[in-house]
Design an enzyme around this catalytic site. Structure first.
Site: not given
Length: 382
Positions: A57, A134, A188, A220, A298
């Protein structure tokens, strides 16, 4: 090879193919992100959807031989519908988050990256490239931040000055040594509105997210939604935009640059009752193109049932009874039982009592007991 000239040509080409912002950074490991991911792992804040190997990653060299730079891209998506549908009594609607409007963004960004890669290979045939969106190994946000696309906001999204945080991100590792762009300073400041707006406290603090409490993640999941989050769901059936809509930078941000991102109101804000007994085929035909359909029907159906309790929709009682009595999936039967208790009424009460006598699944029986307990509370309160 004149990499400065090639970089400028790539920037110009990116505009022609519908890339709204592009940035360049080195292929050095993302050391700070690695430390943050290790800390997230220690705190058990991961969602479980991520790449398990932290090294992959954060280290581009594990993904492409001899990487020299990374190109980051961003595409702006709409934050408002041009034609809105209204949720009204008897016709209550759920909502997909903005990032799931239009065609699945993975396809859109992969298309742009493919075109960009073809352009680069035309100019530099021996160049190697690896693109991802993603679901790839690298942390999109870390790449975009270092490439100057935007700053990493307290809401854990990349915030761009031009488009706010309403952007999709993608990146391409290359063997071409492009001059890196300058990262953007955090803007921010003392603002904490996104943290304060989070419905479940998933934003533990600015820039730190407990995914297990995040509604975007919870919508999810496929099991029973934990009790503490059910009333926090509102009418959301996929994703959550609270931390984005609370952001002052996002105020007034609404861009309609890409036709394939335009939402169909009847799909992204569907009638909840229509979802209760939708077939697999109908679901795929209607919702298949959305990124929000990736987990199947579902979770969407479970969330729709919970959303009906948000509206106390008595018109759904008969259909919920049918779902509770006949659906083959315990999670859906049980959630319907809980919902009947929350909505209330004589028919719901009677149906729950009957179901209690015939239901065999322990988890469903537990939800039936919860549903019946709401009637007991009402009697005590009278």
């Amino acid at each position: 090879m004149n990499t400065a000239q090639l970089k400028q040509e790539i920037i110009e080409y990116s505009k022609k193919i519908g890339i709204d912002k592009i940035g360049f950074t080195t292929a050095d490991p993302f050391i700070e992100m690695k430390n943050r991911l290790i800390r997230q792992q220690e705190l058990q804040y991961q969602s479980g959807f991520e790449e398990k190997d932290i090294e992959k990653r954060v280290n581009p060299a594990l993904l492409l031989d001899e990487p020299r730079s990374i190109i980051a891209i961003a595409l702006a998506y709409p934050s408002k519908m041009t034609n809105r549908t209204i949720s009204k009594k008897g016709e209550r609607r759920g909502i997909f988050c903005r990032a799931s409007w239009g065609i699945d963004y993975h396809h859109i960004l992969r298309d742009r990256l493919h075109l960009l890669e073809e352009f680069i290979k035309e100019k530099v045939p021996h160049a190697k490239c690896k693109s991802m969106v993603d679901t790839g190994e690298l942390v999109d946000r870390a790449v975009a931040e270092r490439a100057g696309i935007g700053w990493s906001g307290k809401n854990c999204s990349i915030i761009t000055p031009e488009f706010g945080s309403y952007v999709y991100l993608g990146e391409m590792i290359t063997t071409i040594p492009f001059e890196p762009d300058t990262p953007m300073e955090d803007r921010c400041g003392t603002c904490n509105k996104c943290v304060d707006a989070c419905p479940t406290g998933a934003l533990v603090q600015g820039g730190q997210l407990d995914s297990n409490r995040c509604i975007a993640f919870l919508t999810q999941t496929k099991g029973f939604l934990p009790d503490e989050f059910r009333e926090k769901l509102g009418n959301r059936i996929y994703g959550c935009d609270s931390c984005q809509t609370a952001c002052p930078v996002n105020k007034g941000m609404d861009f309609h640059f890409h036709e394939e991102m335009e939402p169909d109101p009847e799909i992204v804000k569907p009638l909840l009752r229509s979802l209760l007994q939708i077939s697999n085929r109908e679901f795929k035909e209607k919702f298949g193109p959305l990124s929000g359909s990736w987990r199947g029907k579902k979770p969407i159906q479970r969330n729709a049932i919970i959303a009906l309790t948000h509206f106390k929709d008595e018109t759904a009682v008969d259909e919920l009874i049918q779902v509770m009595n006949s659906d083959s999936r315990p999670v859906i039967r049980g959630t319907a039982a809980w919902a009947l208790g929350k909505i209330g009424g004589e028919a719901a009460n009677l149906a729950l009592e009957k179901a209690q006598q015939v239901e065999k699944d322990e988890e469903v029986l537990n939800e039936i007991d919860k549903g019946l307990s709401f009637f007991c509370k009402d009697e005590v309160g009278q």
